[in-house]
Design a protein around this motif. Structure first.
Motif: not given
Ligand code: COA
Length: 260
Positions: A205, A235-241, A243, A259-260
């Motif tokens: 992502i 947007k990136c900060c909202g992804t599992d990747d 974390k 990729k989530k």
């Protein structure tokens, strides 16, 4: 999908697209462009593909330009449509949701140089040759060459290349910033794959959104570009990747991106 003018295969999340008309030095005719269009649509929607390498079949050429036998028949109205069709496909490549590496193995002239410039990273063989020789045919570059070359190198170098139609070698292309790296011909593909694997191992992502931000610099002012960057960063900060990547760093282990 059964293509006549391109080869397409996917290995280890890398899509390999090869323009395959070696007897015509891989010149881009209408059918080849149509196949590229559908191939890149498929690549966009295939979640199993992380990155693309595009190259030309045979020893001699990446792509020696638009097909001059088709060009020869154009009138003014057809010419505009011809240019718009090529631009549409090269824009599709530039705006793809995954990176595209051009492995330039030989002549990249006219539409071939323009195709390479629509890709995000250009690796060249020592045998590669670049140029926009359209003035020799009484036309201008029509698949984005005047715009992308001027942005990639600068307007004065672009003017020199486009106005003279001169062909430059890979080292000169490197010197003026047209290509990222130059390799011995036999190394080119393995180096392209090595680079593709490296990018493919990152958070995908983040790769996609980095590319979006970088490509947007062609259209956005710096102020708008910075706003866009902050949106995409959020947007990136909202992804599992995100974390996973930050946690893996803190836990001193390798991240496993999903990729989530
Ligand atoms: N469109 C259509 N056919 C092309 C082509 C193009 N852009 N470039 C090469 N070919 C064809 C040649 O017509 C020839 O076909 P033939 O064997 O049926 O006659 C074949 O590819 C091999 O090319 P050839 O010119 O014999 O090879 P070469 O090694 O002598 O020269 C080039 C190589 C690249 C210098 C020369 O082919 C060339 O100048 N091509 C056109 C480049 C150009 O102007 N591109 C911009 C187009 S907008």
């Amino acid at each position: 999908m059964n293509y006549q003018n391109i080869l397409f295969e996917v290995k280890n999340r890398i899509a390999f697209v090869t323009i395959n008309r070696p007897d015509k030095l891989n010149a881009l005719n209408h059918d080849t462009l149509t196949e590229l269009k559908s191939c890149f649509e498929l690549i966009r929607n295939d979640n199993e593909i992380n990155i693309v390498i595009i190259t030309g079949a045979g020893e001699k050429a990446f792509v020696a330009g638009a097909d001059i036998s088709e060009l020869n028949k154009l009138n003014e109205a057809d010419g505009k449509a011809f240019s718009e069709f090529g631009q549409e496909i090269f824009n599709q490549i530039e705006n793809l949701n995954k990176p595209v590496i051009a492995a330039v193995n030989g002549f990249a002239l006219g539409g071939g140089c323009e195709l390479a410039m629509a890709c995000h990273i250009r690796l060249a063989s020592e045998k590669a040759k670049f140029g926009q020789p359209e003035v020799n045919l009484g036309i201008i570059p029509g698949y984005g060459g005047t715009q992308r070359l001027a942005r990639l190198v600068n307007t004065c170098r672009a003017a020199e290349l486009v106005l003279t139609g001169d062909i430059i070698d890979a080292n000169e292309a490197y010197r003026i910033g047209l290509v990222n790296k130059v390799y011995a011909p036999e190394e080119l593909m393995s180096k392209a794959v090595e680079l593709a694997e490296k990018i493919s191992s990152k958070g995908q992502i983040a790769v996609e959104l980095s590319l979006k931000a970088i490509v947007s610099t062609d259209d956005l002012s710096e102020t708008d570009g910075l706003k866009y960057e902050a949106d995409l960063f959020g947007k990136c900060c909202g992804t599992d990747d995100f974390k996973e990547g930050t946690s893996a760093f803190l836990e001193k282990r390798k991240p496993e991106f999903k990729k989530k």
